[in-house]
Design an enzyme around this catalytic site. Structure first.
Site, PDB file in Angstrom:
ATOM      1  N   CYS A  49      45.230  94.300  17.116  1.00  0.00           N
ATOM      2  CA  CYS A  49      44.256  94.887  16.200  1.00  0.00           C
ATOM      3  C   CYS A  49      43.083  95.490  16.970  1.00  0.00           C
ATOM      4  CB  CYS A  49      43.724  93.838  15.231  1.00  0.00           C
ATOM      5  SG  CYS A  49      45.011  93.005  14.312  1.00  0.00           S
ATOM      6  N   ASP A  51      40.742  93.878  18.629  1.00  0.00           N
ATOM      7  CA  ASP A  51      39.552  93.024  18.725  1.00  0.00           C
ATOM      8  C   ASP A  51      39.954  91.577  18.975  1.00  0.00           C
ATOM      9  OD1 ASP A  51      37.305  94.796  17.675  1.00  0.00           O
ATOM     10  OD2 ASP A  51      38.681  94.864  15.976  1.00  0.00           O
ATOM     11  N   CYS A  75      35.745  97.102  20.619  1.00  0.00           N
ATOM     12  CA  CYS A  75      34.917  98.296  20.737  1.00  0.00           C
ATOM     13  C   CYS A  75      33.451  97.901  20.953  1.00  0.00           C
ATOM     14  CB  CYS A  75      35.060  99.152  19.479  1.00  0.00           C
ATOM     15  SG  CYS A  75      34.398  98.371  18.010  1.00  0.00           S
ATOM     16  N   CYS A 118      33.887  94.297  12.536  1.00  0.00           N
ATOM     17  CA  CYS A 118      33.392  93.693  13.783  1.00  0.00           C
ATOM     18  C   CYS A 118      32.412  92.559  13.468  1.00  0.00           C
ATOM     19  CB  CYS A 118      32.690  94.744  14.646  1.00  0.00           C
ATOM     20  SG  CYS A 118      33.753  96.102  15.152  1.00  0.00           S
TER      21      CYS A 118
END
Lengths: 154, 412
Positions: A49, A51, A75, A118
């Site tokens: 994914c 992350d 990211c 996030c």
């Protein structure tokens, strides 16, 4: 190839956390921290994914988070969210840390809608690390918990 | 520094228009602005002469006759015209009946080939999407094994736009000619960089675009073979019957003039340019592979374009890597613009794992790339990868000897 990133879209705070991440690190290897009762470990997300966040918290006998360390594969917004989370939980009690909401992270870092996941991961990593600490110390767990660490299949 | 930031390393997306090309185009905006189809005055004749010259320049570059060049708006249109036009012309049975015909392509082609093929599939054609091997190269043997009695068209790109791998195009072309099957190749990344001869290489239909070879955007060409065999296409766009009825519409005179000039320059300069860029690309790959661990150059080691490389850096995420090298304009294999990430379908087709696909960069060099720029890029990438690895939990697990791909992750 898809358009991937509009660097102008990152807020100054995100760029600052990316360039100067706070509290990067760990309190030992995955095997070492697995047996430390004063350390809670949360690993959330998955590489496919894009992350993976790892949060380690060191908690004293009074139930205060004395120190926190993070590692993040993700990211710039994911790195900033986890870096910020370590700043916020240090010095807080376990119960206080559990009140941190992803929306506060979104607001602080000015995350755009596509980056909200996030902040969700950062909140999950806090809950996951605390759940791990409670499990190790046979304390009752409450509310939403996720598994403390990934399970090696082989 | 002898160069300006940001550095441009995305020449596979678009090249700078060569100033010599711009110079050739300019009079056709303000002085020689006639419609090339106007047959009764000097303005029209001037434009027609310019089109004729460009047609010759384009044909010379690929060893064709000028009459075999059809002007389009770019490689996407050329691909659509070639694939749909040939399928509709050579179909075995009319629409609405079974068994219209079989088409062969590959799953790591550009979308401008895949989507027309899928459209034909929905119209009743059978399409085989060949799965590339790990090196990304489609061979004559793979195409031969997929051929059927009712195969009417094979479309295989010459060089892949993401990884630069070179398919066995002349061999596949020869096979198609032996079997009497029409062969199209999307040569967008190939023509103007590598020697091309449609006779020697057995090409029936070939697409390419101006902006990948230092010409303007919005102008492309389709080579359509006229002899042995004479290839016919059903037009997509009807109108004034331009381009021998295959592509109606007033010709983009300025674009075509630039396209022709770009072809002429490529004919003259591609040999020296290719050798120069190959050295730079090799330096880039060599330095990154020796200074960083867990680096993978994607695609076949040798059968690759000289100007393009696609490299994966294990255990770092692609978007954060781009953030770390913001002074280098390039492409990444992943996109973290939504909650669900989509790694490059080309790398996935090659069997590159999701983690490595997410962390890939495509760096493509061009006519103005310098060694100083390559050196700068190497330093910037090494620094960014190392910075991100100090933060990466996956890097730690890897260093502890744990196989990250064998971990069961808690996904949302």
């Amino acid at each position: 190839m898809k358009r991937t990133v509009n660097l102008m879209a990152y807020s100054e705070k995100v760029i600052d956390h990316y360039q100067h991440p706070r509290n990067v690190g760990s309190f030992g290897t995955s095997k070492e921290v697995a047996v430390r009762k004063d350390v809670g470990v949360g690993i959330v997300g998955a590489p496919e994914c894009g992350d993976v966040m790892q949060l380690q918290i060191r908690i004293n006998e009074q139930g205060i988070i004395e120190d926190a360390r993070f590692k993040c594969f993700g990211c710039g917004s994911a790195i900033a969210s986890s870096s910020l989370a370590t700043e916020w939980i240090k010095g807080k009690s376990v119960d206080e840390a559990l009140t941190i909401k992803n929306t506060q992270i979104v607001e602080e870092l000015s995350l755009p809608p596509v980056k909200i996941h996030c902040s969700v991961l950062a909140e999950d990593s806090i809950r996951s690390a605390i759940a791990d600490y409670k499990k190790k110390n046979a304390l009752g767990t409450e509310g939403k918990t996720t598994s403390a660490s990934p399970v090696a299949a082989h | 520094m002898a160069f300006k930031l940001p550095i441009y390393m995305d020449n596979a997306a678009a090249t700078r228009t060569d100033p010599r090309v711009v110079e050739a185009i300019l009079p056709y905006f303000t002085e020689k602005y006639g419609n090339s189809a106007s047959r009764n005055h000097k303005f029209g004749w001037d434009s027609e002469d310019a089109i004729d010259l460009a047609r010759e320049q384009a044909a010379t570059l690929i060893g064709a006759s000028p009459k075999e060049i059809v002007w389009t708006s770019g490689a996407t249109e050329s691909n659509n015209l070639a694939i749909k036009g040939a399928a509709h012309m050579y179909e075995r049975n009319p629409e609405g009946t079974p068994g219209r015909g079989h088409i062969i392509t590959a799953s790591h082609e550009h979308k401008a080939v895949l989507d027309p093929c899928k459209r034909l599939q929905s119209e009743g054609f059978d399409v085989t999407f060949l799965s590339p091997p790990a090196d990304g190269v489609i061979t004559r043997a793979m195409v031969a094994a997929a051929m059927r009695e009712d195969t009417i068209l094979v479309t295989i790109m010459w060089a892949n736009n993401e990884i630069g791998t070179i398919n066995e195009v002349p061999e596949i072309g020869a096979l198609c000619h032996e079997r009497g099957i029409i062969f199209h190749t999307d040569a967008t990344q190939w023509v103007g960089k590598m020697p091309t001869d449609v006779e020697r290489d057995h090409i029936d239909l070939m697409s390419w675009a101006g902006h990948k070879m230092y010409g303007p955007k919005g102008c492309g060409a389709l080579y359509v073979r006229r002899r042995n065999p004479r290839v016919r296409l059903e037009a997509i766009q009807d109108g004034g019957g331009h381009e021998r009825g295959m592509r109606s519409g007033t010709l983009n005179v300025t674009g075509i003039v630039g396209f022709g000039k770009a072809c002429e320059l490529a004919s003259l300069e591609m040999d020296s340019e290719r050798e120069r860029l190959l050295l730079l690309r090799r330096k880039l790959e060599r330095e990154l592979s020796s200074r960083l661990e867990v680096v993978q150059v994607n695609g076949h080691a040798e059968r690759r374009l000289p100007q393009l490389t696609n490299i994966s850096f294990g255990f770092v995420e692609g978007e954060s890597l781009l953030m770390g090298i913001k002074d280098i304009a390039c492409s990444s294999g992943s996109a973290c613009t939504s909650a669900s990430l989509e790694p490059s379908y080309v790398l996935k087709a090659l069997g590159v794992g999701d983690e490595l696909a997410h962390s890939s960069l495509r760096l493509s060099l061009g006519r103005w790339s310098t060694e100083e720029e390559v050196d700068y890029a190497i330093e910037a990438i090494v620094k960014a990868v190392n910075h991100l690895r100090t933060m990466s939990p996956l890097w730690d697990l890897h260093k502890e000897g744990i196989d990250v791909s064998k971990i069961e992750w808690q996904t949302h």
